[in-house]
Design a protein around this motif. Structure first.
Motif, PDB file in Angstrom:
ATOM      1  N   ALA A   1       0.824  -1.201   0.000  1.00 51.55           N
ATOM      2  CA  ALA A   1       0.000   0.000   0.000  1.00 51.55           C
ATOM      3  C   ALA A   1       0.861   1.255   0.000  1.00 51.55           C
ATOM      4  O   ALA A   1       0.545   2.251  -0.657  1.00 51.55           O
ATOM      5  N   GLU A   2       1.983   1.205   0.713  1.00 54.26           N
ATOM      6  CA  GLU A   2       2.845   2.373   0.864  1.00 54.26           C
ATOM      7  C   GLU A   2       3.753   2.602  -0.333  1.00 54.26           C
ATOM      8  O   GLU A   2       3.951   3.744  -0.765  1.00 54.26           O
ATOM      9  N   PHE A   3       4.282   1.534  -0.911  1.00 52.90           N
ATOM     10  CA  PHE A   3       5.319   1.687  -1.933  1.00 52.90           C
ATOM     11  C   PHE A   3       4.993   1.022  -3.271  1.00 52.90           C
ATOM     12  O   PHE A   3       5.717   1.209  -4.241  1.00 52.90           O
ATOM     13  N   GLY A   4       3.935   0.225  -3.330  1.00 53.75           N
ATOM     14  CA  GLY A   4       3.685  -0.603  -4.501  1.00 53.75           C
ATOM     15  C   GLY A   4       2.987   0.109  -5.649  1.00 53.75           C
ATOM     16  O   GLY A   4       2.396   1.184  -5.489  1.00 53.75           O
ATOM     17  N   SER A   5       3.052  -0.524  -6.803  1.00 56.07           N
ATOM     18  CA  SER A   5       2.315  -0.067  -7.975  1.00 56.07           C
ATOM     19  C   SER A   5       0.841  -0.435  -7.811  1.00 56.07           C
ATOM     20  O   SER A   5       0.461  -1.128  -6.854  1.00 56.07           O
ATOM     21  N   ALA A   6       0.017   0.005  -8.753  1.00 56.81           N
ATOM     22  CA  ALA A   6      -1.414  -0.325  -8.691  1.00 56.81           C
ATOM     23  C   ALA A   6      -1.617  -1.832  -8.718  1.00 56.81           C
ATOM     24  O   ALA A   6      -2.451  -2.379  -7.978  1.00 56.81           O
ATOM     25  N   GLU A   7      -0.854  -2.531  -9.543  1.00 60.79           N
ATOM     26  CA  GLU A   7      -0.976  -3.985  -9.622  1.00 60.79           C
ATOM     27  C   GLU A   7      -0.517  -4.644  -8.330  1.00 60.79           C
ATOM     28  O   GLU A   7      -1.133  -5.608  -7.858  1.00 60.79           O
ATOM     29  N   GLN A   8       0.553  -4.137  -7.748  1.00 54.38           N
ATOM     30  CA  GLN A   8       1.041  -4.701  -6.497  1.00 54.38           C
ATOM     31  C   GLN A   8       0.078  -4.432  -5.346  1.00 54.38           C
ATOM     32  O   GLN A   8      -0.084  -5.268  -4.447  1.00 54.38           O
ATOM     33  N   ARG A   9      -0.594  -3.295  -5.382  1.00 53.71           N
ATOM     34  CA  ARG A   9      -1.582  -3.005  -4.338  1.00 53.71           C
ATOM     35  C   ARG A   9      -2.768  -3.971  -4.405  1.00 53.71           C
ATOM     36  O   ARG A   9      -3.417  -4.233  -3.385  1.00 53.71           O
ATOM     37  N   GLU A  10      -3.040  -4.513  -5.579  1.00 54.42           N
ATOM     38  CA  GLU A  10      -4.090  -5.535  -5.679  1.00 54.42           C
ATOM     39  C   GLU A  10      -3.712  -6.780  -4.884  1.00 54.42           C
ATOM     40  O   GLU A  10      -4.564  -7.415  -4.249  1.00 54.42           O
ATOM     41  N   LEU A  11      -2.413  -7.140  -4.895  1.00 51.65           N
ATOM     42  CA  LEU A  11      -1.940  -8.246  -4.060  1.00 51.65           C
ATOM     43  C   LEU A  11      -2.138  -7.916  -2.584  1.00 51.65           C
ATOM     44  O   LEU A  11      -2.509  -8.783  -1.778  1.00 51.65           O
ATOM     45  N   GLY A  12      -1.883  -6.656  -2.224  1.00 47.58           N
ATOM     46  CA  GLY A  12      -2.089  -6.229  -0.853  1.00 47.58           C
ATOM     47  C   GLY A  12      -3.548  -6.297  -0.444  1.00 47.58           C
ATOM     48  O   GLY A  12      -3.875  -6.679   0.683  1.00 47.58           O
ATOM     49  N   ALA A  13      -4.436  -5.945  -1.375  1.00 44.50           N
ATOM     50  CA  ALA A  13      -5.867  -6.013  -1.080  1.00 44.50           C
ATOM     51  C   ALA A  13      -6.317  -7.455  -0.862  1.00 44.50           C
ATOM     52  O   ALA A  13      -7.160  -7.733  -0.004  1.00 44.50           O
ATOM     53  N   ASP A  14      -5.761  -8.386  -1.644  1.00 42.21           N
ATOM     54  CA  ASP A  14      -6.087  -9.808  -1.448  1.00 42.21           C
ATOM     55  C   ASP A  14      -5.640 -10.280  -0.064  1.00 42.21           C
ATOM     56  O   ASP A  14      -6.351 -11.035   0.612  1.00 42.21           O
ATOM     57  N   ALA A  15      -4.455  -9.825   0.359  1.00 46.97           N
ATOM     58  CA  ALA A  15      -3.964 -10.200   1.684  1.00 46.97           C
ATOM     59  C   ALA A  15      -4.834  -9.578   2.778  1.00 46.97           C
ATOM     60  O   ALA A  15      -5.121 -10.208   3.796  1.00 46.97           O
ATOM     61  N   ALA A  16      -5.270  -8.352   2.556  1.00 39.92           N
ATOM     62  CA  ALA A  16      -6.130  -7.685   3.537  1.00 39.92           C
ATOM     63  C   ALA A  16      -7.465  -8.406   3.689  1.00 39.92           C
ATOM     64  O   ALA A  16      -8.036  -8.453   4.783  1.00 39.92           O
ATOM     65  N   ALA A  17      -7.948  -8.974   2.594  1.00 39.94           N
ATOM     66  CA  ALA A  17      -9.212  -9.708   2.632  1.00 39.94           C
ATOM     67  C   ALA A  17      -9.041 -11.126   3.139  1.00 39.94           C
ATOM     68  O   ALA A  17     -10.036 -11.825   3.376  1.00 39.94           O
ATOM     69  N   GLY A  18      -7.815 -11.572   3.286  1.00 44.65           N
ATOM     70  CA  GLY A  18      -7.555 -12.925   3.767  1.00 44.65           C
ATOM     71  C   GLY A  18      -7.643 -13.988   2.693  1.00 44.65           C
ATOM     72  O   GLY A  18      -7.583 -15.186   2.996  1.00 44.65           O
ATOM     73  N   THR A  19      -7.770 -13.586   1.424  1.00 43.95           N
ATOM     74  CA  THR A  19      -7.868 -14.562   0.333  1.00 43.95           C
ATOM     75  C   THR A  19      -6.501 -15.043  -0.135  1.00 43.95           C
ATOM     76  O   THR A  19      -6.412 -16.021  -0.882  1.00 43.95           O
ATOM     77  N   SER A  20      -5.453 -14.350   0.245  1.00 42.25           N
ATOM     78  CA  SER A  20      -4.090 -14.815  -0.030  1.00 42.25           C
ATOM     79  C   SER A  20      -3.200 -14.364   1.122  1.00 42.25           C
ATOM     80  O   SER A  20      -3.608 -13.552   1.958  1.00 42.25           O
ATOM     81  N   ILE A  21      -1.989 -14.897   1.158  1.00 43.29           N
ATOM     82  CA  ILE A  21      -1.060 -14.607   2.240  1.00 43.29           C
ATOM     83  C   ILE A  21       0.249 -14.085   1.662  1.00 43.29           C
ATOM     84  O   ILE A  21       0.754 -14.597   0.655  1.00 43.29           O
ATOM     85  N   LEU A  22       0.779 -13.059   2.287  1.00 42.37           N
ATOM     86  CA  LEU A  22       2.094 -12.529   1.959  1.00 42.37           C
ATOM     87  C   LEU A  22       3.026 -12.788   3.139  1.00 42.37           C
ATOM     88  O   LEU A  22       2.578 -13.003   4.260  1.00 42.37           O
ATOM     89  N   THR A  23       4.319 -12.774   2.869  1.00 43.22           N
ATOM     90  CA  THR A  23       5.272 -12.875   3.970  1.00 43.22           C
ATOM     91  C   THR A  23       6.529 -12.109   3.610  1.00 43.22           C
ATOM     92  O   THR A  23       6.695 -11.647   2.477  1.00 43.22           O
ATOM     93  N   VAL A  24       7.411 -11.970   4.584  1.00 45.48           N
ATOM     94  CA  VAL A  24       8.638 -11.195   4.416  1.00 45.48           C
ATOM     95  C   VAL A  24       9.822 -12.026   4.894  1.00 45.48           C
ATOM     96  O   VAL A  24       9.767 -12.624   5.971  1.00 45.48           O
ATOM     97  N   ALA A  25      10.880 -12.056   4.087  1.00 46.89           N
ATOM     98  CA  ALA A  25      12.082 -12.830   4.411  1.00 46.89           C
ATOM     99  C   ALA A  25      13.181 -11.877   4.870  1.00 46.89           C
ATOM    100  O   ALA A  25      13.886 -11.296   4.046  1.00 46.89           O
ATOM    101  N   LEU A  26      13.332 -11.708   6.175  1.00 45.27           N
ATOM    102  CA  LEU A  26      14.286 -10.739   6.704  1.00 45.27           C
ATOM    103  C   LEU A  26      15.584 -11.355   7.194  1.00 45.27           C
ATOM    104  O   LEU A  26      16.614 -10.689   7.222  1.00 45.27           O
ATOM    105  N   ALA A  27      15.554 -12.604   7.621  1.00 45.10           N
ATOM    106  CA  ALA A  27      16.717 -13.206   8.274  1.00 45.10           C
ATOM    107  C   ALA A  27      17.558 -14.024   7.296  1.00 45.10           C
ATOM    108  O   ALA A  27      17.036 -14.722   6.426  1.00 45.10           O
ATOM    109  N   GLU A  28      18.862 -13.914   7.457  1.00 46.24           N
ATOM    110  CA  GLU A  28      19.811 -14.716   6.671  1.00 46.24           C
ATOM    111  C   GLU A  28      20.777 -15.399   7.628  1.00 46.24           C
ATOM    112  O   GLU A  28      21.206 -14.803   8.621  1.00 46.24           O
TER     113      GLU A  28
END
Length: 368
Positions: free
Chosen positions: A99-126
């Protein structure tokens, strides 16, 4: 600052608590502990249906426009229930960053995650890299787009994520990419961590990737993710420790030894008092950091303070919880076990007030 909770904070905390109280029972926790993937699908669907997932997100991804204060209120309640859901990773970090940094298409992925229809995650540790702001994973741009190569460890719910946000180095500069974990060049291997959460080792072998924002903004985006990841973990830890303190204080009042409640013994009373002070300190620092983020201030220092308190208080309160409960405290069928392992896992992940994440410290032997 004003420490009075906002109306939205109170409402979302109450709603989240009601959902968790109904669905996250001791039997349900034991059931999840015995499974292969510790993910509470029933709770996740209920949080989506009641609007909890989307409520504190920007309107651009289907949210109600709230922010860090409301998100920490939700995370605190999830911590109280030791809930096995990726609200921090999928919603706060995943959907929030799109929502903060993404394109319009990427924000659609964010909306799916907000609705709970898909899941996103973040890989921070190495592995063997204690500086997540300087990833050793690399990304290169080719004629066919971006490609990511490297290994990330303890990636939450990577086995069911639609996309993984992957920080990587581009000629020595940090940037953030979206990678589809179902690609043939991505290998996801389940790992066993302290609280048996659903985490994985993820290997990228020239995997196709999509840039989030720009390379020039990469360091700022990664800093945004790290601040909110640490604050989110600290807020979750706050809820876990608040409930732990309730459990151990109640047991101290009820359990008798030598004709007296064990909580009346001086040594026990002192440990409970120290734990109370630690939780109060964590509550203060989490609230201050969340408020500074909500006010668009430079909150990194406050976040690191909360991060330190979360790790320090986690160790103190979790061990007090187990020690005062005695033999019951090490019984894996007792609910105390869930709070001890959750608090310990958060402690190891957060580390201290530095930039360091400690992924290796989360691991337990297969025989444990």
């Amino acid at each position: 600052m004003d420490f009075t909770p906002t109306e939205a904070q109170s409402d979302l905390a109450r709603l989240t608590g009601e959902v968790c109280d109904k669905l996250v029972t001791a039997d349900r926790l034991r059931e999840l502990d015995g499974g292969t993937a510790k993910f509470d699908d029933t709770l996740w669907k209920s949080l989506a249906e009641t609007g909890v997932l989307s409520a504190a997100l920007p309107e651009s991804v289907g949210g109600s426009g709230f922010g860090s204060l409301e998100q920490t209120a939700i995370l605190r309640e999830l911590g109280k229930a030791v809930a096995s859901v990726p609200y921090l990773w999928s919603v706060v970090l995943g959907a929030g960053s799109l929502a903060e940094f993404g394109s319009a298409e990427q924000r659609e992925l964010g909306a799916d995650a907000a609705a709970g229809t898909s899941i996103l995650t973040v890989a921070l540790a190495e592995e063997r890299n204690w500086e997540p702001a300087r990833p050793t994973t690399t990304a290169t741009e080719t004629g066919g787009g971006w490609r990511v190569t490297g290994t990330k460890t303890t990636v939450p719910v990577a086995d069911r994520a639609a996309r993984i946000l992957v920080p990587a180095s581009v000629s020595g500069v940090a940037a953030v990419f979206l990678v589809d974990p179902s690609a043939e060049s991505v290998t996801v291997t389940a790992q066993q961590v302290t609280d048996r959460g659903a985490e994985s080792l993820v290997e990228f072998a020239d995997a196709p990737a999509e840039l989030l924002g720009t390379v020039d903004d990469g360091a700022r985006i990664l800093g945004w993710l790290l601040d909110r990841a640490w604050l989110g973990l600290a807020a979750t830890q706050l809820g876990t420790l608040e409930r732990s303190l309730e459990l151990v204080a109640g047991y101290g009042r009820e359990r008798e030894q030598f004709g007296r409640a064990v909580g009346s013994f001086q040594a026990v009373a002192q440990r409970l008092a120290d734990s109370y002070i630690a939780v109060q300190g964590l509550r203060l620092t989490v609230t201050q950091a969340a408020w500074q983020l909500a006010e668009d201030m430079d909150a990194t220092g406050a976040v690191h303070t909360a991060k330190f308190w979360a790790a320090e208080a986690g160790h103190q309160v979790a061990h007090t919880l187990v020690h005062v409960h005695g033999g019951v405290g090490i019984d894996r069928d007792h609910i105390v076990h869930n709070y001890f392992t959750a608090a310990t896992r958060n402690e190891f992940t957060l580390g201290g007030a530095t930039d360091h994440l400690l992924p290796l410290a989360q691991f337990v032997p297969e025989s444990a």
